[in-house]
Design a protein around this motif. Structure first.
Motif, PDB file in Angstrom:
ATOM      1  N   PRO A 219       0.655  -1.109  -0.067  1.00 47.35           N
ATOM      2  CA  PRO A 219      -0.022  -0.140  -0.030  1.00 47.35           C
ATOM      3  C   PRO A 219       0.846   1.303   0.156  1.00 47.35           C
ATOM      4  O   PRO A 219       2.030   1.238   0.631  1.00 47.35           O
ATOM      5  N   THR A 220       0.446   2.429  -0.572  1.00 44.77           N
ATOM      6  CA  THR A 220       1.107   3.561  -0.570  1.00 44.77           C
ATOM      7  C   THR A 220       1.281   3.985   0.895  1.00 44.77           C
ATOM      8  O   THR A 220       2.013   4.913   1.274  1.00 44.77           O
ATOM      9  N   ASP A 221      -0.105   3.713   1.682  1.00 36.36           N
ATOM     10  CA  ASP A 221       0.156   4.618   2.824  1.00 36.36           C
ATOM     11  C   ASP A 221       0.226   3.530   4.052  1.00 36.36           C
ATOM     12  O   ASP A 221      -0.603   2.918   4.522  1.00 36.36           O
ATOM     13  N   THR A 222       1.363   3.181   4.286  1.00 40.84           N
ATOM     14  CA  THR A 222       1.704   2.314   5.241  1.00 40.84           C
ATOM     15  C   THR A 222       1.637   2.799   6.470  1.00 40.84           C
ATOM     16  O   THR A 222       1.685   2.045   7.677  1.00 40.84           O
ATOM     17  N   GLN A 223       1.599   3.970   6.818  1.00 40.36           N
ATOM     18  CA  GLN A 223       1.461   4.684   8.176  1.00 40.36           C
ATOM     19  C   GLN A 223      -0.078   4.828   8.779  1.00 40.36           C
ATOM     20  O   GLN A 223       0.046   5.085   9.946  1.00 40.36           O
ATOM     21  N   ALA A 224      -0.812   4.406   8.013  1.00 43.12           N
ATOM     22  CA  ALA A 224      -2.245   4.599   8.260  1.00 43.12           C
ATOM     23  C   ALA A 224      -2.523   3.492   9.484  1.00 43.12           C
ATOM     24  O   ALA A 224      -2.061   2.344   9.035  1.00 43.12           O
ATOM     25  N   VAL A 225      -3.334   4.063  10.470  1.00 43.42           N
ATOM     26  CA  VAL A 225      -3.420   2.997  11.618  1.00 43.42           C
ATOM     27  C   VAL A 225      -5.111   2.509  11.220  1.00 43.42           C
ATOM     28  O   VAL A 225      -6.000   3.297  10.837  1.00 43.42           O
ATOM     29  N   ALA A 226      -5.138   1.047  11.401  1.00 43.85           N
ATOM     30  CA  ALA A 226      -6.541   0.369  11.204  1.00 43.85           C
ATOM     31  C   ALA A 226      -7.439   0.828  11.918  1.00 43.85           C
ATOM     32  O   ALA A 226      -7.194   0.904  13.229  1.00 43.85           O
ATOM     33  N   SER A 227      -8.525   1.171  11.681  1.00 40.66           N
ATOM     34  CA  SER A 227      -9.602   1.601  12.643  1.00 40.66           C
ATOM     35  C   SER A 227     -10.223   0.335  13.403  1.00 40.66           C
ATOM     36  O   SER A 227      -9.972  -0.686  12.860  1.00 40.66           O
ATOM     37  N   PRO A 228     -10.715   0.724  14.417  1.00 43.94           N
ATOM     38  CA  PRO A 228     -11.409  -0.335  15.365  1.00 43.94           C
ATOM     39  C   PRO A 228     -12.662  -0.940  14.293  1.00 43.94           C
ATOM     40  O   PRO A 228     -13.264  -0.318  13.576  1.00 43.94           O
ATOM     41  N   GLY A 229     -12.705  -2.096  14.493  1.00 45.09           N
ATOM     42  CA  GLY A 229     -13.904  -2.865  13.728  1.00 45.09           C
ATOM     43  C   GLY A 229     -13.381  -3.344  12.506  1.00 45.09           C
ATOM     44  O   GLY A 229     -14.320  -3.748  11.591  1.00 45.09           O
ATOM     45  N   SER A 230     -12.324  -3.155  11.787  1.00 47.41           N
ATOM     46  CA  SER A 230     -11.796  -3.620  10.844  1.00 47.41           C
ATOM     47  C   SER A 230     -11.623  -5.204  10.582  1.00 47.41           C
ATOM     48  O   SER A 230     -11.803  -5.741  11.965  1.00 47.41           O
ATOM     49  N   ASP A 231     -11.210  -5.552   9.696  1.00 48.16           N
ATOM     50  CA  ASP A 231     -11.224  -7.053   9.509  1.00 48.16           C
ATOM     51  C   ASP A 231      -9.784  -7.682   9.715  1.00 48.16           C
ATOM     52  O   ASP A 231      -9.477  -8.812   9.454  1.00 48.16           O
ATOM     53  N   ALA A 232      -9.182  -6.768  10.534  1.00 53.75           N
ATOM     54  CA  ALA A 232      -7.681  -7.228  11.021  1.00 53.75           C
ATOM     55  C   ALA A 232      -7.799  -8.118  12.092  1.00 53.75           C
ATOM     56  O   ALA A 232      -8.643  -8.052  12.706  1.00 53.75           O
ATOM     57  N   PHE A 233      -7.032  -9.100  11.633  1.00 52.10           N
ATOM     58  CA  PHE A 233      -6.629 -10.297  12.480  1.00 52.10           C
ATOM     59  C   PHE A 233      -7.908 -11.025  12.763  1.00 52.10           C
ATOM     60  O   PHE A 233      -8.108 -11.487  13.867  1.00 52.10           O
ATOM     61  N   ARG A 234      -8.462 -11.395  11.877  1.00 52.90           N
ATOM     62  CA  ARG A 234      -9.714 -12.264  11.807  1.00 52.90           C
ATOM     63  C   ARG A 234      -9.213 -13.688  11.133  1.00 52.90           C
ATOM     64  O   ARG A 234      -8.771 -13.577  10.143  1.00 52.90           O
ATOM     65  N   GLU A 235      -9.237 -14.763  11.751  1.00 54.73           N
ATOM     66  CA  GLU A 235      -9.063 -15.949  11.361  1.00 54.73           C
ATOM     67  C   GLU A 235     -10.027 -16.453  10.523  1.00 54.73           C
ATOM     68  O   GLU A 235     -11.234 -16.183  10.598  1.00 54.73           O
ATOM     69  N   GLY A 236      -9.860 -17.361   9.592  1.00 58.56           N
ATOM     70  CA  GLY A 236     -10.938 -18.048   8.699  1.00 58.56           C
ATOM     71  C   GLY A 236     -11.278 -17.267   7.616  1.00 58.56           C
ATOM     72  O   GLY A 236     -12.282 -17.704   6.649  1.00 58.56           O
ATOM     73  N   GLU A 237     -10.712 -16.081   7.197  1.00 66.32           N
ATOM     74  CA  GLU A 237     -11.212 -15.124   6.309  1.00 66.32           C
ATOM     75  C   GLU A 237     -10.620 -15.947   5.109  1.00 66.32           C
ATOM     76  O   GLU A 237      -9.311 -16.095   4.793  1.00 66.32           O
ATOM     77  N   VAL A 238     -11.349 -15.997   4.011  1.00 69.73           N
ATOM     78  CA  VAL A 238     -10.953 -16.850   2.829  1.00 69.73           C
ATOM     79  C   VAL A 238     -11.630 -16.050   1.666  1.00 69.73           C
ATOM     80  O   VAL A 238     -12.860 -15.645   1.663  1.00 69.73           O
ATOM     81  N   ALA A 239     -10.806 -15.879   0.610  1.00 70.21           N
ATOM     82  CA  ALA A 239     -11.417 -15.224  -0.703  1.00 70.21           C
ATOM     83  C   ALA A 239     -11.458 -16.461  -1.594  1.00 70.21           C
ATOM     84  O   ALA A 239     -10.501 -16.940  -2.042  1.00 70.21           O
TER      85      ALA A 239
END
Length: 296
Positions: A219-239
């Motif tokens: 990503p171009t903005d690597t310094q941005a902080v993930a907002s609460p409630g985002s899909d970060a660190f969710r196991e089992g997520e599959v595309a």
């Protein structure tokens, strides 16, 4: 003896003369080759034997019809004439007249025969046997020794009724000719059918198929902080991505490739044939100092 007209006795009498009809032939006397008249009819006996020619004398004796015994005649087929042997005008004048409705009996025939029998010049002849007169007229001569019940043409007057075969012989000349005929025969046979042959055929079919392309980017903005409630660190997520591809489906179908028509045609040709043929030619042989008359 009963006498018949030729056509009444045998309606197909012309077949005996190779299709010719002797009626209508000219009659000539051999005395001076004079035209006497024409043959009007022929009288035959019960056995079909020729006895008399009926001669129409025309203008010679004012249209008189008389009988000419066949033994005193010679038929010339080539010239279409009948030659009367020794016939004279005096004889014709002395002959009894003939007509179609006349009944020819023994007495009438005796009058006819008496004219043709040999005449004598003896002055002492009996009354029942008249002779030729000095003036040239012919008087019928009777023959008392003949009996009407036993009279026989050939026994008593053979010279009047026997046709001279030597004077009337015919010789047929033959020749061979080529007669062309055609016969139809089977020359052969053509059989036209179908057979199945197999071969390996190839066909190229373009097909498509899908594949997954995974691209990893920063990503171009690597310094941005993930907002609460985002899909970060969710196991089992599959595309999940569905992939499709095309498969070749080859089937066989029948098509009309060619049409064959069968028919017959006739061709003409000329065939030459050669054979040896024969023909007969007249070979005239004679002895002595004789005159011959050849007519076509």
């Amino acid at each position: 003896m009963v006498l018949y007209k030729l056509e009444d006795f045998d309606p197909d009498y012309r077949d005996s003369f190779d299709g010719n009809d002797i009626k209508g032939y000219d009659v000539y006397t051999d005395v001076n080759n004079e035209n006497v008249g024409t043959i009007k009819n022929i009288l035959v006996d019960e056995a079909g034997h020729f006895r008399y020619f009926v001669v129409d004398t025309g203008f010679w004796i004012f249209g008189k019809e008389v009988l000419l015994p066949v033994g005193r005649a010679r038929i010339d087929q080539g010239a279409r004439r009948v030659v009367a042997s020794g016939l004279t005008k005096e004889q014709v004048e002395a002959l009894p007249e003939f007509s179609d409705d006349l009944r020819v009996d023994y007495d009438y025939e005796e009058r006819v025969r008496g004219v043709y029998r040999p005449q004598t010049v003896e002055s002492t002849a009996p009354l029942d046997a008249p002779t030729a007169t000095t003036a040239g007229a012919v008087t019928p001569r009777a023959n008392p020794e003949y009996d009407r019940d036993t009279y026989d043409y050939y026994q008593h007057d053979a010279d009047l009724y026997n046709m001279n075969r030597q004077d009337q012989q015919s010789l047929k000349l033959y020749e061979e000719r080529l007669v062309a005929n055609k016969t139809r025969r089977k020359a052969g046979e053509v059989s036209i059918g179908k057979k199945v042959e197999t071969e390996t055929a190839q066909v190229s079919i373009p097909v498509e198929k899908e594949k997954v392309v995974v691209e990893r980017t920063t990503p171009t903005d690597t310094q941005a902080v993930a907002s609460p409630g985002s899909d970060a660190f969710r196991e089992g997520e599959v595309a999940r991505v569905e992939l499709h591809e095309e498969a070749a489906d080859v089937q066989k179908e029948a098509f009309v490739r060619e049409e064959v028509k069968v028919k017959k045609v006739t061709e003409q040709d000329t065939v030459n044939a050669q054979e040896t043929i024969r023909k007969e030619e007249l070979d005239l042989g004679k002895s002595g100092n004789l005159n011959t008359d050849q007519r076509s």
